[in-house]
Design a protein around this motif. Structure first.
Motif, PDB file in Angstrom:
ATOM      1  N   LEU A 199     -39.799  63.379 110.810  1.00  0.00           N
ATOM      2  CA  LEU A 199     -40.905  62.827 110.010  1.00  0.00           C
ATOM      3  C   LEU A 199     -41.122  61.357 110.387  1.00  0.00           C
ATOM      4  N   ALA A 200     -40.004  60.622 110.527  1.00  0.00           N
ATOM      5  CA  ALA A 200     -40.095  59.195 110.863  1.00  0.00           C
ATOM      6  C   ALA A 200     -40.667  59.003 112.264  1.00  0.00           C
TER       7      ALA A 200
ATOM      8  N   THR B 265     -38.614  61.585  99.567  1.00  0.00           N
ATOM      9  CA  THR B 265     -39.090  62.829 100.173  1.00  0.00           C
ATOM     10  C   THR B 265     -37.922  63.731 100.553  1.00  0.00           C
ATOM     11  N   MET B 266     -36.907  63.109 101.163  1.00  0.00           N
ATOM     12  CA  MET B 266     -35.783  63.922 101.617  1.00  0.00           C
ATOM     13  C   MET B 266     -34.975  64.448 100.434  1.00  0.00           C
ATOM     14  N   TYR B 267     -34.889  63.634  99.365  1.00  0.00           N
ATOM     15  CA  TYR B 267     -34.220  64.115  98.155  1.00  0.00           C
ATOM     16  C   TYR B 267     -34.967  65.327  97.600  1.00  0.00           C
ATOM     17  N   SER B 268     -36.299  65.207  97.569  1.00  0.00           N
ATOM     18  CA  SER B 268     -37.103  66.326  97.068  1.00  0.00           C
ATOM     19  C   SER B 268     -36.890  67.555  97.936  1.00  0.00           C
ATOM     20  N   SER B 269     -36.805  67.295  99.250  1.00  0.00           N
ATOM     21  CA  SER B 269     -36.606  68.395 100.190  1.00  0.00           C
ATOM     22  C   SER B 269     -35.285  69.100  99.900  1.00  0.00           C
ATOM     23  N   VAL B 270     -34.249  68.298  99.686  1.00  0.00           N
ATOM     24  CA  VAL B 270     -32.928  68.884  99.406  1.00  0.00           C
ATOM     25  C   VAL B 270     -32.941  69.567  98.042  1.00  0.00           C
ATOM     26  N   ASP B 271     -33.545  68.865  97.058  1.00  0.00           N
ATOM     27  CA  ASP B 271     -33.596  69.428  95.698  1.00  0.00           C
ATOM     28  C   ASP B 271     -34.283  70.783  95.678  1.00  0.00           C
ATOM     29  N   ALA B 272     -35.380  70.874  96.437  1.00  0.00           N
ATOM     30  CA  ALA B 272     -36.154  72.118  96.430  1.00  0.00           C
ATOM     31  C   ALA B 272     -35.385  73.255  97.092  1.00  0.00           C
TER      32      ALA B 272
ATOM     33  N   LYS C 279     -39.735  74.318 108.594  1.00  0.00           N
ATOM     34  CA  LYS C 279     -40.729  75.309 108.149  1.00  0.00           C
ATOM     35  C   LYS C 279     -41.059  75.131 106.675  1.00  0.00           C
ATOM     36  N   SER C 280     -40.170  74.454 105.942  1.00  0.00           N
ATOM     37  CA  SER C 280     -40.432  74.286 104.505  1.00  0.00           C
ATOM     38  C   SER C 280     -41.260  73.024 104.229  1.00  0.00           C
ATOM     39  N   ILE C 281     -41.506  72.211 105.252  1.00  0.00           N
ATOM     40  CA  ILE C 281     -42.286  70.976 105.038  1.00  0.00           C
ATOM     41  C   ILE C 281     -43.659  71.263 104.428  1.00  0.00           C
ATOM     42  N   PRO C 282     -44.379  72.304 104.892  1.00  0.00           N
ATOM     43  CA  PRO C 282     -45.687  72.580 104.277  1.00  0.00           C
ATOM     44  C   PRO C 282     -45.615  72.855 102.780  1.00  0.00           C
ATOM     45  N   GLN C 283     -44.418  73.142 102.267  1.00  0.00           N
ATOM     46  CA  GLN C 283     -44.287  73.338 100.821  1.00  0.00           C
ATOM     47  C   GLN C 283     -44.304  72.001 100.080  1.00  0.00           C
ATOM     48  N   ARG C 284     -44.160  70.892 100.837  1.00  0.00           N
ATOM     49  CA  ARG C 284     -44.199  69.553 100.224  1.00  0.00           C
ATOM     50  C   ARG C 284     -45.181  68.684 101.003  1.00  0.00           C
TER      51      ARG C 284
ATOM     52  N   SER D 238     -44.440  64.664 102.168  1.00  0.00           N
ATOM     53  CA  SER D 238     -44.145  64.523 103.596  1.00  0.00           C
ATOM     54  C   SER D 238     -45.205  63.654 104.267  1.00  0.00           C
ATOM     55  N   ALA D 239     -46.474  63.888 103.916  1.00  0.00           N
ATOM     56  CA  ALA D 239     -47.556  63.096 104.517  1.00  0.00           C
ATOM     57  C   ALA D 239     -47.434  61.639 104.095  1.00  0.00           C
TER      58      ALA D 239
END
Lengths: 392, 231
Positions: free
Chosen positions: A317-318, A281-288, A14-19, A23-24
Motif C-alpha cells: 500500500l505504501a 488501516t492495517m489494524y482494521s485489516s487485522v481486526d477484520a 485480495k481482502s483490500i477491496p473489502q476496505r 486503503s485508498a
C-alpha cells in the motif's frame, strides 16, 4: 515458509477491496507526504541548479571579510583604490583596471499585478558596471548621467512594477528620480534591479564615501588566486574575494538549506500523520480478519507468516502511495518555473527539478511509513489468539 | 498407555480467571480415544465441550494434566511445534466453516497442503480427490459466498481431510445447517470414519447429530456422565 507467506499475503491483498475507503485513504495520505517532500526537494534542486549556473568565472566580487551578502558588507573609497591595484585584474586598452565599486540600498516598489509593495534593490554603480555584466545591453533610452538623479531600470522591474515607464519621474522614499533607460542582462538577477550613479546613492542615502562591493573583471578565471593572494597579504585591507559563480552559489546555499530545512521536517511531520493512517488501516485489516488468521494458525500456519503477510500488505500500500506521489509530483512540478528572493533581496527565477534521486528518496520515505505503520498491526496478527477461531 | 489409543487425557483440568474469580471448566478428567473412533461429545452450554476440543487440537493449553497423542505429550509443546503438530495430525471443522472468503473452494482446500512439500501437481490431485469425496468437485472454482451453508461445510471438510490427518476435530459442524444439509454432512463424516478410518471427535448439542457417532460422551459440570445416568 515461502508458500505460507505467499498464501497469507494473497489472502490479505485480495481482502483490500473489502476496505476500499481506508486503503485508498492510506495510499493517498502517503502519496501526499511524498508529494510534499518531492515538491520541496524539487524547489531546492531547481534553485540550486539555477543559481549555480549563474555568474561568470572571470568576474570576481570583493566584499568585507566575513560578509554573507552585499547588504552586510562595507568598503571605503580607499579600499577600492587598493583593490584595483591587485594583480590578475583585466585592463582596458588604456591600461586601466576594469573594476566597479558598488553600493546597494533597498527601496519600495509597487507590484503591478498584485498592487502590493515589495522591496526593490537600488544599486549605485560605477561607469564600468556594464562591462562587469556579461550580456548587458540598454534596450530603451540611454545610460544615466553621472551625478544626476536618473535611473536605469532592469527589464524585470519594468515588467513587474508600476511607475517605471521611460521618461517618467518616480518618487522613491523622499527622492524623485527620472527613468532614462531600460537594460537587460539576459535574464540574470540584475534585471530585477534599479541602477544609478554610485555617488548619487551615497549622497541621497547618507552613505558617505562607502561602498559594499567591488566587482573586478579578471584576466582569466585562474587569475583569481593571484588576486586573492595579493588582497589577503595587503595589511590595509580586510576583504574576501570570490568568483561571481561562487558568490551566487553561496547566496543560494542559504536558501537551499532553508527550503530543505522546511521541506524535510514538514514531510516527516506529515509522514507521522500518514503513519497513523497506515497504522489504523492495517489494524482494521487485522481486526477484520482475526478469525481468518486464527483459522490459518489452527490449520498449522505460523505466526510469522501472519506477521509477514500483514507487513507485505502494508508495504505494498505504501509503495503504491509512494509511486503515485512521485509520479504525480513529477508530472505537476518538474520544469515548473517560480521565483523567490535571494539573500540580498534579489529575485531569482528558477525551475523545479524533480530528480530521480529525489523520487527514490520519496519512495523510500513511503516504504518507511509502510514499514512502521504495519509493524505493530503485523505483530498483533502474529499473536491473534487461536481461540478466536470460534468467533461468530 | 492404553493399547491402540490415539489420545489419552489424564488428570486434565482447565480453569479460567475472571477478575478475582476462578472458574473451573473441568478438573481431573481422564479419557482415552482409540484409533478409528467416532465420538460425539454432548452437553449443555458451558459444560466445556468446545474447551475439550480445543485441548485435543492444541489450540488451547490445559491448566494441569496431560494430553497425549500417540503416546507423546502435546500439552507442553511450544507454539511453533504445536503448529507443525496440527498441520500433520489434526483436521478442523468449525460451526461457521471458517473458509477464506476471497479464495475459491479449491484454494481453501489447498491451504493445509501449502504447509507440506508436495508439488503443485500433487496438490491439485489431492484437492480434486478431497472435493470428490465430499461430493462438491463441481464447485471447485466457486467462492464461499457463492455456495450454500451445506456446500461451504463440505468444502471445510475437504480442507480438513486433504492433508490426510489422523484425527478430525469438529465443533458443532451442523450447528448452522438445515436438517437436510446437516444429515448430508454427518453422513460424510460417518463415511470418512467407516471407510477411511478417520478418528473423529465431534462436539454437538444436537442428539440427532450424535446418533451418527459410534459413541456419545456427555459432559456435565466438568465430568463425563454415562448416557444411562442421564435418562
Amino acid at each position: 515458509m515461502f508458500k505460507q507467506t505467499l498464501a497469507v499475503t494473497a489472502i490479505n491483498l485480495k481482502s483490500i477491496p473489502q476496505r476500499p475507503g481506508m486503503s485508498a485513504a492510506t495510499v493517498l495520505s502517503i502519496a501526499l507526504v511524498v508529494g510534499v517532500l518531492l515538491g520541496f526537494l524539487a524547489m531546492a534542486n531547481g534553485f540550486r541548479a539555477t543559481v549555480q549556473g549563474t555568474g561568470a568565472d572571470d568576474i570576481a566580487v570583493v566584499m568585507r571579510a566575513g560578509s554573507q551578502a552585499e547588504l552586510n558588507s562595507n568598503l571605503m573609497r580607499e579600499d577600492e583604490r587598493l583593490i584595483a591595484e591587485a594583480p590578475g585584474i583585466a585592463r582596458d586598452a588604456d591600461g586601466e583596471p576594469i573594476v566597479s565599486a558598488e553600493l546597494y540600498v533597498v527601496t519600495d516598489g509597487m507590484r503591478s499585478a498584485s498592487q502590493t509593495p515589495a522591496n526593490l534593490p537600488l544599486r549605485g554603480v560605477g561607469p564600468r558596471a556594464p562591462e562587469l555584466r556579461d550580456g548587458f545591453t540598454i534596450t530603451q533610452g540611454r545610460m544615466f548621467e553621472p551625478g544626476a538623479a536618473e535611473l536605469l531600470v532592469g527589464e524585470n522591474v519594468l515588467a513587474e512594477y508600476e511607475g517605471f515607464a521611460l521618461g517618467e519621474p518616480i518618487r522613491l522614499g523622499s527622492n524623485t528620480w527620472t527613468v532614462v533607460g531600460v537594460f537587460s542582462t539576459g535574464g540574470t538577477v540584475f534585471d530585477s534591479e534599479l541602477w544609478t550613479d554610485a555617488p548619487v546613492v551615497q549622497s541621497l542615502y547618507q552613505r558617505g564615501n562607502s561602498f559594499q562591493s567591488v566587482r573586478l573583471r579578471l584576466a582569466s578565471p585562474e587569475a583569481i588566486e593571484e588576486t586573492r593572494a595579493y588582497l589577503d597579504a595587503e595589511p590595509r585591507l580586510n576583504v574576501d574575494v570570490q568568483s561571481e559563480r561562487a558568490f551566487f552559489a553561496s547566496q543560494a546555499g542559504g536558501t537551499v538549506t532553508l527550503i530543505e530545512y522546511v521541506g524535510w521536517p514538514l514531510a516527516i511531520l506529515m509522514a507521522i500523520g500518514a503513519l497513523a493512517g497506515a497504522w489504523n488501516t492495517m489494524y482494521s485489516s487485522v481486526d477484520a480478519r482475526v478469525r481468518e488468521i486464527a483459522t490459518l494458525r489452527a490449520l498449522g500456519f505460523s505466526g510469522f507468516s501472519a506477521f509477514l503477510g500483514t507487513m507485505v500488505e502494508s508495504l505494498l500500500l505504501a509503495l503504491l502511495g509512494g509511486i503515485i506521489g512521485a509520479v504525480v509530483t513529477w508530472l505537476l512540478f518538474d520544469g515548473l518555473t517560480a521565483s523567490t528572493l535571494g539573500s540580498s533581496f534579489t529575485q531569482i527565477v528558477f525551475a523545479f527539478a524533480v530528480t530521480p534521486g529525489a523520487m527514490i528518496a520519496g519512495v523510500i520515505l513511503a516504504l518507511i511509513v509502510g514499514l512502521l505503520g504495519g509493524l505493530i498491526p503485523a505483530m498483533r496478527a502474529a499473536r491473534v489468539p487461536l481461540l478466536s477461531v470460534h468467533g461468530g | 498407555m492404553t493399547a491402540n489409543a490415539l489420545y489419552e487425557l489424564s488428570n486434565l483440568s482447565k480453569r479460567y480467571t475472571r477478575g478475582r474469580e476462578e472458574i473451573t471448566i473441568f478438573s481431573d478428567l481422564d479419557m482415552a480415544i482409540p484409533h478409528g473412533d467416532f465420538i460425539a461429545i454432548m452437553g449443555p452450554s458451558g459444560s466445556g465441550k468446545t474447551t475439550l476440543l480445543n485441548l485435543l487440537g492444541g489450540i488451547d493449553a490445559p491448566s494441569s494434566g496431560e494430553v497425549r497423542f500417540e503416546g507423546a505429550r502435546i500439552d507442553n509443546l511450544s507454539q511453533a511445534k504445536l503448529s507443525k503438530w496440527r498441520a500433520a495430525n489434526a483436521g478442523f471443522i468449525f460451526q461457521f466453516y471458517n473458509l477464506m472468503p476471497t479464495l475459491t473452494a479449491a484454494q481453501n482446500v489447498e491451504l493445509p497442503l501449502l504447509l507440506t512439500k508436495l508439488s503443485g501437481k500433487e496438490r491439485r490431485k489431492r484437492i480434486a480427490t478431497a472435493l470428490e469425496i465430499v461430493g462438491i468437485a463441481d464447485r471447485a472454482g466457486h467462492r464461499p459466498r457463492q455456495l450454500s451453508g451445506g456446500q461451504q461445510q463440505r468444502v471445510a471438510i475437504a480442507r480438513a481431510i486433504v492433508a490426510d490427518p489422523k484425527v478430525l476435530l469438529a465443533d458443532e459442524p451442523t450447528g448452522d445447517l438445515d436438517r437436510a444439509s446437516a444429515d448430508e454432512t454427518l453422513k460424510t463424516l460417518q463415511l470418512l470414519n467407516s471407510e477411511m478410518g478417520k478418528t473423529i471427535v465431534m462436539v454437538t448439542h444436537d442428539p440427532a447429530a450424535a446418533k451418527y457417532a459410534k459413541r456419545e460422551l456427555h459432559l456435565d459440570k466438568g465430568r463425563f456422565v454415562e448416557k444411562e445416568a442421564l435418562a
